[in-house]
Design an enzyme around this catalytic site. Structure first.
Site, PDB file in Angstrom:
ATOM      1  N   ARG A  10       0.826  -1.203   0.000  1.00  0.00           N
ATOM      2  CA  ARG A  10       0.000   0.000   0.000  1.00  0.00           C
ATOM      3  C   ARG A  10       0.858   1.250   0.000  1.00  0.00           C
ATOM      4  O   ARG A  10       1.745   1.415   0.823  1.00  0.00           O
ATOM      5  CB  ARG A  10      -0.893   0.007   1.236  1.00  0.00           C
ATOM      6  CG  ARG A  10      -1.497   1.361   1.510  1.00  0.00           C
ATOM      7  CD  ARG A  10      -2.969   1.338   1.611  1.00  0.00           C
ATOM      8  NE  ARG A  10      -3.488   2.648   1.878  1.00  0.00           N
ATOM      9  CZ  ARG A  10      -4.301   2.922   2.871  1.00  0.00           C
ATOM     10  NH1 ARG A  10      -4.680   1.964   3.682  1.00  0.00           N
ATOM     11  NH2 ARG A  10      -4.765   4.130   3.039  1.00  0.00           N
TER      12      ARG A  10
ATOM     13  N   ASP B 191      -8.740  -1.562   8.695  1.00  0.00           N
ATOM     14  CA  ASP B 191      -9.138  -0.639   9.762  1.00  0.00           C
ATOM     15  C   ASP B 191      -9.586  -1.425  10.985  1.00  0.00           C
ATOM     16  O   ASP B 191     -10.272  -2.450  10.860  1.00  0.00           O
ATOM     17  CB  ASP B 191     -10.312   0.246   9.300  1.00  0.00           C
ATOM     18  CG  ASP B 191      -9.871   1.331   8.342  1.00  0.00           C
ATOM     19  OD1 ASP B 191      -8.691   1.709   8.366  1.00  0.00           O
ATOM     20  OD2 ASP B 191     -10.722   1.798   7.556  1.00  0.00           O
TER      21      ASP B 191
ATOM     22  N   ASP C  34      -6.795  -1.864   2.585  1.00  0.00           N
ATOM     23  CA  ASP C  34      -7.074  -1.013   3.734  1.00  0.00           C
ATOM     24  C   ASP C  34      -7.481  -1.945   4.873  1.00  0.00           C
ATOM     25  O   ASP C  34      -8.351  -2.802   4.681  1.00  0.00           O
ATOM     26  CB  ASP C  34      -8.250  -0.089   3.352  1.00  0.00           C
ATOM     27  CG  ASP C  34      -8.388   1.082   4.279  1.00  0.00           C
ATOM     28  OD1 ASP C  34      -7.447   1.389   5.015  1.00  0.00           O
ATOM     29  OD2 ASP C  34      -9.466   1.705   4.253  1.00  0.00           O
TER      30      ASP C  34
ATOM     31  N   ARG D 107      -6.482   1.979  -3.144  1.00  0.00           N
ATOM     32  CA  ARG D 107      -5.535   1.277  -2.301  1.00  0.00           C
ATOM     33  C   ARG D 107      -5.665  -0.218  -2.511  1.00  0.00           C
ATOM     34  O   ARG D 107      -6.761  -0.749  -2.669  1.00  0.00           O
ATOM     35  CB  ARG D 107      -5.709   1.644  -0.832  1.00  0.00           C
ATOM     36  CG  ARG D 107      -6.973   1.219  -0.135  1.00  0.00           C
ATOM     37  CD  ARG D 107      -8.163   2.163  -0.271  1.00  0.00           C
ATOM     38  NE  ARG D 107      -7.877   3.563  -0.146  1.00  0.00           N
ATOM     39  CZ  ARG D 107      -7.846   4.207   1.015  1.00  0.00           C
ATOM     40  NH1 ARG D 107      -8.083   3.574   2.126  1.00  0.00           N
ATOM     41  NH2 ARG D 107      -7.608   5.481   1.032  1.00  0.00           N
TER      42      ARG D 107
HETATM   43  N1  LIG Z   1      -9.230   2.658  14.316  1.00  0.00           N
HETATM   44  C1  LIG Z   1      -8.253   2.833  13.397  1.00  0.00           C
HETATM   45  N2  LIG Z   1      -7.962   1.850  12.505  1.00  0.00           N
HETATM   46  C2  LIG Z   1      -6.996   2.024  11.587  1.00  0.00           C
HETATM   47  N3  LIG Z   1      -6.256   3.154  11.450  1.00  0.00           N
HETATM   48  C3  LIG Z   1      -6.508   4.155  12.311  1.00  0.00           C
HETATM   49  C4  LIG Z   1      -7.507   4.036  13.319  1.00  0.00           C
HETATM   50  N4  LIG Z   1      -7.543   5.207  14.048  1.00  0.00           N
HETATM   51  C5  LIG Z   1      -6.613   5.980  13.517  1.00  0.00           C
HETATM   52  N5  LIG Z   1      -5.987   5.379  12.465  1.00  0.00           N
HETATM   53  C6  LIG Z   1      -4.914   5.999  11.714  1.00  0.00           C
HETATM   54  O1  LIG Z   1      -5.388   6.355  10.445  1.00  0.00           O
HETATM   55  C7  LIG Z   1      -4.237   6.517   9.630  1.00  0.00           C
HETATM   56  C8  LIG Z   1      -4.625   6.620   8.151  1.00  0.00           C
HETATM   57  O2  LIG Z   1      -5.387   5.512   7.804  1.00  0.00           O
HETATM   58  P1  LIG Z   1      -5.782   5.277   6.296  1.00  0.00           P
HETATM   59  O3  LIG Z   1      -4.706   5.759   5.385  1.00  0.00           O
HETATM   60  O4  LIG Z   1      -6.148   3.815   6.196  1.00  0.00           O
HETATM   61  O5  LIG Z   1      -7.040   6.201   6.132  1.00  0.00           O
HETATM   62  P2  LIG Z   1      -8.092   6.071   5.008  1.00  0.00           P
HETATM   63  O6  LIG Z   1      -8.359   4.601   4.778  1.00  0.00           O
HETATM   64  O7  LIG Z   1      -7.689   6.866   3.794  1.00  0.00           O
HETATM   65  O8  LIG Z   1      -9.367   6.729   5.634  1.00  0.00           O
HETATM   66  P3  LIG Z   1     -10.293   6.136   6.763  1.00  0.00           P
HETATM   67  O9  LIG Z   1      -9.531   6.249   8.052  1.00  0.00           O
HETATM   68  O10 LIG Z   1     -11.470   7.032   6.683  1.00  0.00           O
HETATM   69  O11 LIG Z   1     -10.615   4.704   6.419  1.00  0.00           O
HETATM   70  C9  LIG Z   1      -3.378   5.345  10.014  1.00  0.00           C
HETATM   71  O12 LIG Z   1      -2.023   5.625   9.830  1.00  0.00           O
HETATM   72  C10 LIG Z   1      -3.707   5.134  11.496  1.00  0.00           C
HETATM   73  O13 LIG Z   1      -2.680   5.590  12.351  1.00  0.00           O
HETATM   74  N1  LIG Z   2     -16.969   1.508  -1.014  1.00  0.00           N
HETATM   75  C1  LIG Z   2     -15.923   1.884  -0.272  1.00  0.00           C
HETATM   76  N2  LIG Z   2     -15.580   3.185  -0.233  1.00  0.00           N
HETATM   77  C2  LIG Z   2     -14.522   3.593   0.518  1.00  0.00           C
HETATM   78  C3  LIG Z   2     -13.768   2.653   1.247  1.00  0.00           C
HETATM   79  C4  LIG Z   2     -14.123   1.289   1.170  1.00  0.00           C
HETATM   80  O1  LIG Z   2     -13.468   0.418   1.800  1.00  0.00           O
HETATM   81  N3  LIG Z   2     -15.199   0.948   0.408  1.00  0.00           N
HETATM   82  N4  LIG Z   2     -12.715   3.082   2.004  1.00  0.00           N
HETATM   83  C5  LIG Z   2     -12.426   4.360   2.088  1.00  0.00           C
HETATM   84  C6  LIG Z   2     -11.331   4.812   2.955  1.00  0.00           C
HETATM   85  O2  LIG Z   2     -10.959   3.890   3.866  1.00  0.00           O
HETATM   86  C7  LIG Z   2     -13.129   5.392   1.331  1.00  0.00           C
HETATM   87  N5  LIG Z   2     -14.212   4.895   0.562  1.00  0.00           N
END
Ligand SMILES: Nc1ncnc2c1ncn2[C@@H]1O[C@H](COP(=O)(O)OP(=O)(O)OP(=O)(O)O)[C@@H](O)[C@H]1O
Ligand SMILES: Nc1nc2c(c(=O)[nH]1)N=C(CO)CN2
Length: 188
Positions: free
Chosen positions: A105, A119, A117, A114
């Site tokens: 990634r 989370d 991802d 990406r």
């Molecule tokens: N609960 C969590 N799970 C995963 N990452 C987290 C969490 N809380 C904070 N973060 C932080 O978020 C940062 C950025 O995450 P990432 O690049 O996956 O964001 P994104 O996927 O673009 O947006 P989103 O967070 O909305 O899914 C990570 O480096 C991490 O430190």
């Molecule tokens: N449908 C869908 N949309 C997104 C997704 C995802 O996993 N599925 N993840 C995002 C940022 O984490 C932003 N938008």
């Protein structure tokens, strides 16, 4: 150094009888670049291979248009993995970020495509509000691509402060997401 334990400080392991509590952890997976299914399967394998993590449920695979992503971004595949773990929440975050890195990634623009991802949606009833780590995940409850897969595997799961995930699923517009027949993550 003085190794004598301070009798006034009770550490967490003492409180839990030397055992760390087992927490129910929900991990959301997403991919919209490369071999999306291989990326999700690889992530599941990596989660399953993590010491002190036991898989208790894997959702079906769902497809949806990207939400809040740049115009023309490819559709996502998403799934949710439910595990039990004694690991610290931050150890789980580090593991999640390491799994993303293992799949190549590269962080580009916010919301950009990406390969993977990973989370952390909830870690038991833990509430954390730090600069780089927020629990429950602050956007998970409004994301149909998280709530629907999670509800399909454990409708009684809870987001602390927000309630039962099965009820949240009913409150969202689920017409934007499709369960992909014939695509299934396997526990290897
Ligand atoms: N609960 C969590 N799970 C995963 N990452 C987290 C969490 N809380 C904070 N973060 C932080 O978020 C940062 C950025 O995450 P990432 O690049 O996956 O964001 P994104 O996927 O673009 O947006 P989103 O967070 O909305 O899914 C990570 O480096 C991490 O430190
Ligand atoms: N449908 C869908 N949309 C997104 C997704 C995802 O996993 N599925 N993840 C995002 C940022 O984490 C932003 N938008």
């Amino acid at each position: 150094m003085n190794e004598t334990p301070n009798p006034h400080i009770i550490d967490a392991d003492t409180l839990t009888g030397g055992l760390r509590p087992i927490r129910r952890v929900v991990v959301a997976l997403g991919s919209n670049l490369g071999d999306r299914m291989a990326n999700l399967q690889g992530a599941l394998n990596a989660v399953a291979d993590t010491p002190d993590v036991e898989i208790v449920g894997v959702s079906p695979v769902y497809e949806s248009a990207p939400v809040g992503a740049p115009e023309g971004s490819p559709d996502f595949l998403n799934a949710v993995v439910v595990v039990d773990s004694t690991l610290h929440a931050r150890t789980l975050l580090e593991r999640a970020l390491a799994i993303e890195d293992a799949f190549g990634r590269v962080r580009t623009e916010p919301g950009g495509p990406r390969t993977l991802d990973v989370d952390l949606v909830v870690v038991g009833d833990k509430v954390i509000d730090e600069e780089d780590f927020v629990l429950p995940h602050p956007r998970a409850h409004e994301r149909v691509f998280v709530v629907v897969p999670w509800a399909s595997v454990d409708a009684d799961g809870e987001i602390p402060g927000l309630g039962r995930v099965g009820d949240l699923a009913h409150s969202l517009d689920t017409t934007t997401i499709t369960r992909v027949d014939g695509l299934e993550l396997r526990l290897e």
